[in-house]
Design a protein around this motif. Structure first.
Motif, PDB file in Angstrom:
ATOM      1  N   SER A  99       0.841  -1.197   0.000  1.00 11.26           N
ATOM      2  CA  SER A  99       0.000   0.000   0.000  1.00 11.26           C
ATOM      3  C   SER A  99       0.874   1.244   0.000  1.00 11.26           C
ATOM      4  CB  SER A  99      -0.933  -0.033   1.212  1.00 11.26           C
ATOM      5  OG  SER A  99      -1.879   1.011   1.152  1.00 11.26           O
ATOM      6  N   SER A 100       0.453   2.285   0.716  1.00 11.84           N
ATOM      7  CA  SER A 100       1.113   3.594   0.615  1.00 11.84           C
ATOM      8  C   SER A 100       2.573   3.579   1.035  1.00 11.84           C
ATOM      9  CB  SER A 100       0.355   4.631   1.454  1.00 11.84           C
ATOM     10  OG  SER A 100       0.282   4.220   2.811  1.00 11.84           O
ATOM     11  N   GLY A 101       2.917   2.824   2.073  1.00 12.15           N
ATOM     12  CA  GLY A 101       4.307   2.779   2.513  1.00 12.15           C
ATOM     13  C   GLY A 101       5.226   2.239   1.437  1.00 12.15           C
ATOM     14  N   PHE A 102       4.823   1.121   0.834  1.00 12.93           N
ATOM     15  CA  PHE A 102       5.640   0.538  -0.229  1.00 12.93           C
ATOM     16  C   PHE A 102       5.607   1.426  -1.468  1.00 12.93           C
ATOM     17  CE2 PHE A 102       6.558  -2.210  -3.836  1.00 12.93           C
ATOM     18  CZ  PHE A 102       7.699  -2.865  -3.390  1.00 12.93           C
ATOM     19  N   ARG A 103       4.446   1.991  -1.774  1.00 11.48           N
ATOM     20  CA  ARG A 103       4.334   2.854  -2.950  1.00 11.48           C
ATOM     21  C   ARG A 103       5.280   4.057  -2.828  1.00 11.48           C
ATOM     22  NH1 ARG A 103      -0.714   3.019  -3.137  1.00 11.48           N
ATOM     23  NH2 ARG A 103      -1.071   4.833  -1.804  1.00 11.48           N
ATOM     24  N   ASP A 104       5.327   4.666  -1.653  1.00 15.44           N
ATOM     25  CA  ASP A 104       6.186   5.840  -1.449  1.00 15.44           C
ATOM     26  C   ASP A 104       7.663   5.483  -1.546  1.00 15.44           C
ATOM     27  OD1 ASP A 104       3.904   7.328  -1.081  1.00 15.44           O
ATOM     28  OD2 ASP A 104       4.060   7.412   1.112  1.00 15.44           O
TER      29      ASP A 104
END
Length: 279
Positions: free
Chosen positions: A209-214
């Motif tokens: 989710s957002s952590g990996f995406r960032d």
């Protein structure tokens, strides 16, 4: 003012949008006729061609090609320009570019807008890309003040935040905050793909989710750009990677030793330091 853009990708195309919106007449040159046609259709440039001679009428030229092409393209370009033309570039490495171009063209100022996305090409160009973003200029003692004034005025008109430094300082700084993150991000993706259990790998991909995406964004971007960062800023990048490895080893050691007190202290310290780099 007549402004030339050599290289109609993300940065060149975005410059074209903003400069045209201010009333400048923008001349674009690309290696591909299809890119020229698309840039005109999108309204990024007033006129475009694969012929560098189009830029002979420009008062200022921005070289927006990939890093490896900046010097070779300048070497061809100068045969089409009057000596009064101001030339600048947007490459993310400055020392080798400035070193090679200054002897060839007196009205040159190295530049680097710290703006962009993971996309590339004229289709990725956007309006107001540079607003509120850092834009670095790297003049040396031979840079004419008249040329500096022209580029400064254009950069400020883009809404960018202007900074000055020596080319070598620039390369050391961006190795930490731009080039190192690309390599770290890429290695993160590679490490995840190294998961030996297919079911676990699939689950990780589903849960990302957002952590990996960032943290993976820049490592999943333009591979050509990442390669040129390493090739043209090799020594500074190696130094940054070694510094990163040292810190990663510290984290590994703290976790192996179950030293939760010092791990918490380290994480608290990094949390306090982050706002010094990003808002």
């Amino acid at each position: 003012m007549k402004i030339g853009i050599l290289g109609l990708g993300l940065i060149g195309g975005s410059l074209g949008y903003d400069l045209r919106s201010q009333g400048h007449h923008v001349l674009g040159v690309s290696r591909r006729e299809s890119t020229c046609e698309r840039a005109m259709a999108l309204g990024s440039v007033d006129v475009a061609s694969v012929d560098m001679n189009l830029l002979a009428a420009a008062e200022v030229v921005f070289i927006c090609t990939p890093i490896a092409l900046i010097v070779p393209q300048l070497q061809q370009l100068i045969y089409h320009l009057p000596a009064t033309t101001v030339v600048t570039d947007v490459g993310s490495v400055k020392a080798p570019i400035v070193k090679d171009i200054v002897p060839l063209w007196k009205n040159f100022i190295g530049g680097h807008p710290m703006a962009g996305t993971s996309d590339s090409g004229i289709e990725a160009a956007q309006h107001n890309l540079f607003v509120g973003r850092p834009y670095v200029l790297t003049p040396d003692e031979t840079t004419p003040q008249t040329a500096m004034a022209v580029v400064e005025e254009i950069v400020r008109s883009l809404g960018a935040n202007l900074y000055y430094c020596q080319p070598e300082q620039h390369d050391q700084a961006v190795s930490w905050i731009s080039h190192l993150p690309v390599m770290v991000s890429a290695s993160l993706i590679a490490a995840c793909m190294g998961e030996s259990d297919p079911a676990v790998l699939q689950l990780a991909q589903n849960l990302a989710s957002s952590g990996f995406r960032d943290t993976s964004r820049v490592g999943g971007g333009n591979s050509e750009l990442g390669l040129m960062m390493a090739q043209y800023n090799r020594q500074s990048l190696l130094s940054a990677l070694q510094g990163y490895r040292h810190n990663l080893d510290e984290f590994i050691n703290l976790i192996e030793q179950e030293d939760w007190v010092n791990l918490k202290s380290k994480l608290k310290s990094t949390g306090q330091a982050r706002p010094k780099f990003v808002e």
